[in-house]
Write an enzyme that holds these catalytic residues in place. Structure first.
Site: not given
Ligand code: S3P
Length: 440
Positions: A27-28, A32, A100, A173, A175, A321, A348, A352
């Site tokens: 997914k990540s 991107r 998110g 983080s 993100q 995750d 999250k 959780r």
């Molecule tokens: C993600 C980073 C994680 C993860 C999310 C995806 C990403 O969040 O929990 O599902 O793709 O950068 P955080 O970096 O805020 O913990």
């Protein structure tokens, strides 16, 4: 809009996991690939793309900003990049559903645009904290309005002219780090981010893949604004976060022996593998290789007795995750598993810690939430009715729990499994879980 109450899973007790399977794309990395492909010069071809609601929300958002994106097949995406300054104002607010990652990463990109834009989400995303990105972006010069408590919708104002910053993140983080790196592409001078603990580094790896120079030294990563991204081809590995459910399932269900193919094993993502091994899991990495700058392997997992552990705090961001699945492993382990330093789990897609503790208690397991973690005592899982609170990873974790339960588990509010793993039910059935999906 996602119908969060429209599905329920019914899991019959018992079973074992067998065979070779490939879970969907990471997914990540999929998010991107769309973002950087859109901002690059030239055409980017993506294979292994996750066809989930979250990543499709990112894809639709860039289409709404004038990027031509086509899907030659379900898992293939072609992106005609418009360059860093080629996005156009969308006709309406960008709706990002449950995602998110879309909202936080895109806020960095959108802060650098010459048009104003609003981002909205579903009820879960609308509760999630955004100050972690809006505060440092404001330090770079962005002007962003949020709801009163720092939650979505986010309204990003046009053409603020960003300046690079040297920012130390208060929380680990990926993100936030990624958001600021993406804003840094548009900033004058250097943008540097220091992280309190290593987090997933897919943005850094992919920026390099698109020919953008990144400087990295220890816990600090820097880039100079004003460069260009050159289109490239991306092969997305299978998502270790999705594989995690089957890694736990095979570990806890006697007689299991499963191979998960082509899984991304980036060192910043393998907390689940390290933690399960510490608990006694029998996991072998086969055919290790590197694909498009990301390490990949086939993962063989054979059933084995697990023991409770104190989870090392340095593994927490690397497994962030996967904790709902790890909690199921803990429920099946002998003795106590103790997690600390994981307060991030409370913000999250659901809280959780609380939601998993409530569910485990319903199934007869002693699970004591703490402000920053949980203490779980292994025992016999019973049947029962679980509320997943619309959180995909909670729904999938309790499905796996059925392998060791002594009664039927019914899980409510499961539609959001489609955000990250739309083929979960079919794959779970093929692998050996007796699960049915019902319209609720
Ligand atoms: C993600 C980073 C994680 C993860 C999310 C995806 C990403 O969040 O929990 O599902 O793709 O950068 P955080 O970096 O805020 O913990």
């Amino acid at each position: 809009m996602t119908m969060t109450h429209s599905k329920r899973f019914i899991v019959q007790a018992g079973g074992q996991l067998r065979g070779e399977h490939r879970v969907p794309g990471d997914k990540s990395i999929s998010h991107r690939s769309i973002m950087l492909g859109a901002l690059a010069e030239g055409t980017t071809h993506v294979s292994g793309f996750l066809e989930g609601e979250d990543t499709l929300a990112t894809l639709a958002a860039f289409q709404a900003m004038g990027v031509k994106i086509t899907r030659p097949s379900l898992e293939a995406v072609t992106i005609e990049g418009v360059g860093l300054h080629g996005l156009k104002a969308p006709a309406q607010a960008l709706y990002l559903g449950n995602s998110g990652t879309s909202m936080r990463l895109m806020s960095g990109i959108l802060a650098g645009q010459s048009f104003s834009v609003e981002m909205t989400g579903d009820p879960s995303l609308s509760r999630r904290p955004m100050k972690r990105v809006t505060v440092p972006l404001a330090q770079m010069g962005a002007k962003i309005d949020t709801a009163e408590n720092g939650t979505p919708p986010l309204k990003i104002h046009a053409g603020q002219g960003l300046q690079g910053i040297d920012y130390t993140m208060p929380i680990a983080s990926a993100q936030v780090k990624s958001c600021l790196l993406l804003a840094g592409l548009y900033a004058k001078g250097m943008t540097c981010i220091t992280e309190p603990a290593p987090t997933r580094d897919h943005t850094e790896r992919m920026l390099r893949g698109f020919g953008y120079p990144i400087q990295q030294a220890g816990d600090k990563v820097c880039l100079q604004g004003g460069g260009r991204l050159q289109a490239t081809d991306i092969e997305v590995p299978a998502d270790i976060s999705s594989a995690a459910f089957f890694m736990v399932g095979a570990s806890i269900a006697a007689g299991s022996d499963i191979i998960l193919k082509h899984v991304g094993i980036n060192p910043t993502r393998i907390g689940v593998l390290n933690i399960l091994r510490l608990m006694g899991a029998k996991i072998t990495l086969l055919n290790e290789r590197e694909i498009g700058g990301e390490p990949v392997a086939d993962i063989r997992v054979q059933a084995s007795p697990l023991k409770g552990i104190r989870i090392p705090v340095d593994q927490v961001p690397l497994a962030i995750d996967e904790f709902p699945a790890i909690f199921i492993a803990a429920a099946c382990a002998e003795g106590e598993t103790i997690l600390t330093d994981a307060e991030e789990l409370r913000v999250k897609e659901s809280d959780r810690i609380q939601v998993m503790a409530d569910g485990l208690l319903k199934l007869g397991i002693s699970a004591q939430p703490t402000p920053d973690g949980i203490v779980i005592k292994g025992g016999q899982l019973q049947g029962g009715i679980i509320d997943s609170h619309g959180d995909h990873r909670i729904a999938m974790s309790f499905t796996i729990a059925g392998l060791r339960a002594n009664g039927t588990i019914e899980i409510e509010d499961c539609a959001n499994v489609a955000t990250s793993f739309p083929t979960f039910i079919q794959l779970a059935q093929t692998a050996g879980i007796q699960v049915q999906e019902q319209e609720a």
